[in-house]
Design an enzyme around this catalytic site. Structure first.
Site, PDB file in Angstrom:
ATOM      1  N   GLU A 159       0.879  -1.129   0.109  1.00 26.32           N
ATOM      2  CA  GLU A 159       0.025  -0.092   0.103  1.00 26.32           C
ATOM      3  C   GLU A 159       0.748   1.210  -0.084  1.00 26.32           C
ATOM      4  OE1 GLU A 159      -2.471   1.642  -0.548  1.00 26.32           O
ATOM      5  OE2 GLU A 159      -4.180   1.030   0.572  1.00 26.32           O
ATOM      6  N   ASP A 160       0.414   2.326  -0.523  1.00 31.16           N
ATOM      7  CA  ASP A 160       1.003   3.616  -0.362  1.00 31.16           C
ATOM      8  C   ASP A 160       1.147   4.253   1.139  1.00 31.16           C
ATOM      9  OD1 ASP A 160      -1.934   4.005  -0.414  1.00 31.16           O
ATOM     10  OD2 ASP A 160      -1.576   5.695  -2.053  1.00 31.16           O
ATOM     11  N   VAL A 180      -1.270   4.116   5.027  1.00 30.67           N
ATOM     12  CA  VAL A 180      -2.284   3.883   5.822  1.00 30.67           C
ATOM     13  C   VAL A 180      -2.652   4.812   6.952  1.00 30.67           C
ATOM     14  CG1 VAL A 180      -3.059   1.998   7.798  1.00 30.67           C
ATOM     15  CG2 VAL A 180      -1.749   1.451   5.671  1.00 30.67           C
ATOM     16  N   ASP A 181      -4.059   5.363   6.809  1.00 31.75           N
ATOM     17  CA  ASP A 181      -4.513   6.301   7.677  1.00 31.75           C
ATOM     18  C   ASP A 181      -5.347   5.656   8.768  1.00 31.75           C
ATOM     19  OD1 ASP A 181      -5.290   8.851   8.602  1.00 31.75           O
ATOM     20  OD2 ASP A 181      -6.540   9.366   7.042  1.00 31.75           O
ATOM     21  N   SER A 182      -6.679   5.715   8.645  1.00 29.75           N
ATOM     22  CA  SER A 182      -7.571   5.201   9.494  1.00 29.75           C
ATOM     23  C   SER A 182      -7.150   3.645   9.715  1.00 29.75           C
ATOM     24  CB  SER A 182      -9.133   5.261   9.276  1.00 29.75           C
ATOM     25  OG  SER A 182      -9.123   4.409   7.873  1.00 29.75           O
ATOM     26  N   GLY A 183      -6.705   2.901   8.381  1.00 35.57           N
ATOM     27  CA  GLY A 183      -6.551   1.459   8.412  1.00 35.57           C
ATOM     28  C   GLY A 183      -7.525   0.996   7.854  1.00 35.57           C
ATOM     29  N   THR A 235      -8.799   0.750   4.860  1.00 23.14           N
ATOM     30  CA  THR A 235      -8.483  -0.095   3.608  1.00 23.14           C
ATOM     31  C   THR A 235      -7.697  -1.334   3.716  1.00 23.14           C
ATOM     32  OG1 THR A 235      -8.535   2.258   2.465  1.00 23.14           O
ATOM     33  CG2 THR A 235      -7.434   0.333   1.100  1.00 23.14           C
ATOM     34  N   LYS A 284       0.105   7.203   8.858  1.00 24.16           N
ATOM     35  CA  LYS A 284      -0.200   8.428   9.514  1.00 24.16           C
ATOM     36  C   LYS A 284      -0.130   7.965  11.148  1.00 24.16           C
ATOM     37  CE  LYS A 284      -2.128  11.125   6.120  1.00 24.16           C
ATOM     38  NZ  LYS A 284      -3.538  11.723   5.581  1.00 24.16           N
TER      39      LYS A 284
END
Ligand code: IMP
Ligand code: MG
Length: 181
Positions: A102-103, A105-108, A110, A134
């Protein structure tokens, strides 16, 4: 110094820092999968296409590359949590050693969706790799390879976009807040 695009606040990670880190991650994967035979890298479109290409070219373990495309519903800067599969793999991954690439991970949400979906296909093993993460606390998915931690700002470049722009910048830059909020 060349002038930055007016939407860009500042450069967070330079091209050289990214390339060095990608080489380090490739070396880690080479070590971990030395005796695993052929492995499968699954790049997540569109954001991870550049990272997947660079990582693949730096790996020495035998591997194939496949892609999936995922979309979050709603506005591009606000995750609603709902994830949709747009494009699936070309080949089954049953009994294969798989790394999902993945490029960011923010909230996770995806990565969590990807993890559940791919685990359901019974690979021999599944690991996760993201170039950027993040700083959040409550991820329910294991991240095995992480390139860089980032502050909670919208970043572009090296494959990452804002409304499909700025993807081809060779560095990672923070957008000005007024552009995306
Ligand atoms: P998550 O589901 O909240 O972890 O969001 C992950 C997806 O949102 C990533 O795969 C990216 O496509 C996108 N995303 C999250 N933050 C950024 C950012 O700062 N810039 C560009 N894309 C981002
Ligand atoms: Mg993405």
């Amino acid at each position: 110094m060349t002038e930055l695009h007016p939407d860009i606040d500042r450069i967070l990670i330079t091209e050289e820092e990214i390339q060095n880190r990608v080489a380090e991650i490739a070396a880690e994967i080479d070590r971990d999968y030395r005796n695993s035979g052929q492995i499968v890298l699954i790049g997540i479109l569109k954001g991870a296409f550049i990272f997947t290409a660079d990582l693949s070219r730096k790996l020495t373990v035998p591997h194939s590359v496949d892609f999936m495309s995922i979309s979050s519903y709603g506005d591009s800067a606000i995750s609603t949590g709902a994830v949709r599969l747009i494009l699936d793999l070309r080949k089954p991954i049953v009994n294969q050693h798989v790394i999902v690439v993945e490029d960011i991970v923010d909230s996770g949400n995806t990565m969590s969706y990807l993890y559940q979906t791919l685990m359901g296909r019974k690979p021999a093993s599944l690991r996760t790799c993201t170039l950027f993460k993040k700083k959040r606390n409550s991820l329910d998915v294991p991240l095995d390879y992480i390139g860089f931690e980032l502050p909670d700002v919208w970043v572009v470049g090296y494959g990452l976009d804002y409304a499909d722009t700025h993807r081809t910048l060779p560095y990672i830059a923070a957008l000005k807040k007024e552009v995306y909020s």
